[in-house]
Design a protein around this motif. Sequence first.
Motif, PDB file in Angstrom:
ATOM      1  N   VAL A 108       0.987  -1.109  -0.003  1.00 28.83           N
ATOM      2  CA  VAL A 108      -0.044  -0.080   0.022  1.00 28.83           C
ATOM      3  C   VAL A 108       0.883   1.330  -0.255  1.00 28.83           C
ATOM      4  N   ASP A 109       0.406   2.391  -0.747  1.00 31.39           N
ATOM      5  CA  ASP A 109       1.022   3.518  -0.585  1.00 31.39           C
ATOM      6  C   ASP A 109      -0.094   4.457  -0.501  1.00 31.39           C
ATOM      7  N   ILE A 110       0.024   5.239   0.493  1.00 33.79           N
ATOM      8  CA  ILE A 110      -1.212   6.396   1.129  1.00 33.79           C
ATOM      9  C   ILE A 110      -0.532   7.686   0.236  1.00 33.79           C
ATOM     10  N   SER A 111      -0.805   7.537  -0.859  1.00 32.09           N
ATOM     11  CA  SER A 111      -0.590   8.528  -2.097  1.00 32.09           C
ATOM     12  C   SER A 111      -1.467   9.647  -2.310  1.00 32.09           C
ATOM     13  N   GLY A 112      -2.650   9.279  -2.251  1.00 26.14           N
ATOM     14  CA  GLY A 112      -3.478  10.536  -2.535  1.00 26.14           C
ATOM     15  C   GLY A 112      -4.054  10.068  -3.885  1.00 26.14           C
ATOM     16  N   ARG A 113      -3.597   9.155  -4.511  1.00 25.52           N
ATOM     17  CA  ARG A 113      -3.814   8.698  -5.865  1.00 25.52           C
ATOM     18  C   ARG A 113      -4.653   7.272  -5.873  1.00 25.52           C
ATOM     19  N   PRO A 114      -5.990   7.013  -5.939  1.00 25.67           N
ATOM     20  CA  PRO A 114      -6.439   5.907  -5.802  1.00 25.67           C
ATOM     21  C   PRO A 114      -6.119   5.045  -7.229  1.00 25.67           C
ATOM     22  N   HIS A 115      -5.730   3.892  -6.612  1.00 26.74           N
ATOM     23  CA  HIS A 115      -5.627   2.721  -7.636  1.00 26.74           C
ATOM     24  C   HIS A 115      -5.584   1.407  -7.067  1.00 26.74           C
ATOM     25  N   LEU A 116      -5.996   0.512  -7.687  1.00 23.59           N
ATOM     26  CA  LEU A 116      -6.304  -0.791  -7.096  1.00 23.59           C
ATOM     27  C   LEU A 116      -5.677  -1.837  -8.174  1.00 23.59           C
ATOM     28  N   PHE A 117      -4.730  -2.572  -7.896  1.00 24.15           N
ATOM     29  CA  PHE A 117      -4.238  -3.649  -8.561  1.00 24.15           C
ATOM     30  C   PHE A 117      -4.638  -5.059  -7.770  1.00 24.15           C
ATOM     31  N   PHE A 118      -5.523  -5.820  -8.399  1.00 21.91           N
ATOM     32  CA  PHE A 118      -6.100  -6.882  -7.539  1.00 21.91           C
ATOM     33  C   PHE A 118      -5.889  -8.264  -8.521  1.00 21.91           C
ATOM     34  N   ASP A 119      -4.671  -8.980  -8.173  1.00 18.14           N
ATOM     35  CA  ASP A 119      -4.607 -10.369  -9.005  1.00 18.14           C
ATOM     36  C   ASP A 119      -5.009 -11.415  -7.875  1.00 18.14           C
ATOM     37  N   VAL A 120      -6.163 -11.642  -7.795  1.00 12.69           N
ATOM     38  CA  VAL A 120      -6.565 -12.782  -6.652  1.00 12.69           C
ATOM     39  C   VAL A 120      -7.660 -13.453  -7.610  1.00 12.69           C
ATOM     40  N   ASP A 121      -7.220 -14.821  -7.828  1.00 13.75           N
ATOM     41  CA  ASP A 121      -8.471 -15.564  -8.469  1.00 13.75           C
ATOM     42  C   ASP A 121      -8.920 -16.392  -7.631  1.00 13.75           C
ATOM     43  N   ILE A 122     -10.252 -15.845  -7.173  1.00 10.68           N
ATOM     44  CA  ILE A 122     -10.893 -16.752  -5.944  1.00 10.68           C
ATOM     45  C   ILE A 122     -11.580 -17.849  -6.678  1.00 10.68           C
ATOM     46  N   PRO A 123     -11.339 -19.248  -6.090  1.00  7.20           N
ATOM     47  CA  PRO A 123     -11.662 -20.286  -6.866  1.00  7.20           C
ATOM     48  C   PRO A 123     -13.198 -20.734  -6.421  1.00  7.20           C
ATOM     49  N   ALA A 124     -14.182 -19.949  -6.020  1.00  8.11           N
ATOM     50  CA  ALA A 124     -15.432 -20.213  -5.509  1.00  8.11           C
ATOM     51  C   ALA A 124     -16.447 -18.895  -5.843  1.00  8.11           C
ATOM     52  N   GLU A 125     -17.665 -18.895  -6.171  1.00 10.05           N
ATOM     53  CA  GLU A 125     -18.460 -17.921  -6.138  1.00 10.05           C
ATOM     54  C   GLU A 125     -18.879 -17.440  -4.872  1.00 10.05           C
ATOM     55  N   TYR A 126     -19.273 -18.404  -4.231  1.00  9.77           N
ATOM     56  CA  TYR A 126     -19.880 -18.119  -2.638  1.00  9.77           C
ATOM     57  C   TYR A 126     -19.255 -18.638  -1.619  1.00  9.77           C
ATOM     58  N   ILE A 127     -19.076 -17.986  -0.406  1.00  3.59           N
ATOM     59  CA  ILE A 127     -18.896 -18.823   1.010  1.00  3.59           C
ATOM     60  C   ILE A 127     -20.299 -18.609   1.667  1.00  3.59           C
ATOM     61  N   GLY A 128     -20.860 -19.717   1.956  1.00  2.00           N
ATOM     62  CA  GLY A 128     -22.269 -19.579   2.550  1.00  2.00           C
ATOM     63  C   GLY A 128     -22.932 -18.794   1.574  1.00  2.00           C
ATOM     64  N   ASN A 129     -23.410 -17.690   2.005  1.00  2.00           N
ATOM     65  CA  ASN A 129     -24.109 -16.932   1.042  1.00  2.00           C
ATOM     66  C   ASN A 129     -23.560 -15.598   0.802  1.00  2.00           C
ATOM     67  N   PHE A 130     -22.370 -15.356   0.898  1.00  2.00           N
ATOM     68  CA  PHE A 130     -21.533 -14.374   0.770  1.00  2.00           C
ATOM     69  C   PHE A 130     -21.085 -14.603  -0.938  1.00  2.00           C
ATOM     70  N   ASP A 131     -21.171 -13.670  -1.678  1.00  2.00           N
ATOM     71  CA  ASP A 131     -20.799 -13.453  -3.067  1.00  2.00           C
ATOM     72  C   ASP A 131     -19.503 -13.102  -2.914  1.00  2.00           C
ATOM     73  N   THR A 132     -18.361 -14.001  -3.355  1.00  2.00           N
ATOM     74  CA  THR A 132     -17.041 -13.416  -3.166  1.00  2.00           C
ATOM     75  C   THR A 132     -16.747 -12.521  -4.209  1.00  2.00           C
ATOM     76  N   SER A 133     -17.222 -12.228  -5.248  1.00  2.00           N
ATOM     77  CA  SER A 133     -17.059 -11.303  -5.995  1.00  2.00           C
ATOM     78  C   SER A 133     -17.115  -9.668  -5.503  1.00  2.00           C
ATOM     79  N   LEU A 134     -17.725  -9.625  -4.342  1.00  2.00           N
ATOM     80  CA  LEU A 134     -18.082  -8.568  -3.374  1.00  2.00           C
ATOM     81  C   LEU A 134     -16.641  -7.992  -2.995  1.00  2.00           C
ATOM     82  N   VAL A 135     -15.691  -8.991  -2.710  1.00  2.00           N
ATOM     83  CA  VAL A 135     -14.261  -8.621  -2.120  1.00  2.00           C
ATOM     84  C   VAL A 135     -13.675  -7.448  -2.907  1.00  2.00           C
ATOM     85  N   ILE A 136     -13.583  -7.622  -4.194  1.00  2.00           N
ATOM     86  CA  ILE A 136     -13.170  -6.296  -5.034  1.00  2.00           C
ATOM     87  C   ILE A 136     -13.929  -5.168  -4.984  1.00  2.00           C
TER      88      ILE A 136
END
Length: 195
Positions: A108-136
Amino acid sequence: MVRNSTITRKTKETDIQIELNVDGQGKADISTDIPFFDHMLDLLARHGLFDLEIKAKGDLEVDAHHTVEDVGICLGQAFRASLEDKKGIRRFGYSLVPMDEALVMTSVDISGRPHLFFDVDIPAEYIGNFDTSLVIEFLHAFVNHFAITLHVKLLSGKNVHHCIEAVFKGLARAIDMATQIDSRIKGVPSTKGEI
């Protein structure tokens, strides 16, 4: 110096109150009515040593998207408000966090410039009733409203719970490092003179 803030947000979709103390002890009181998300936010507070209270009500009869995104917005605003002018902070933070077979690199860089690089292949769509796409979605909202650069990379992992838990623990450790005050730093840690 006290670094804390209170954020409220009320829309037709959500009603959220957040209290944050950056220099806390890891105390958490989280209630979003989304159990897995509550667990991840509790981990964020505990492993970042932030005192965090979140009360969120949302239109869960539709789905959890609005609640998760709006908590990300408010939590980003809370961190940004708590750090004010950012004088003396380390600014950069990183972590390498294992969770059994999962391993996540976070920077992380507290830079004042918002940028997200997210390289996480989540191997399931749900944990219980939580939609894992909501992490990003949470991370996008958090990054944009905290105004930080965040890189998250899953180096290994198959169990979806372990992968996401390592993401939140890694985020906690990296933000804790970046927000710490370093007595050697005079003013804002930027050649521009502001962040």
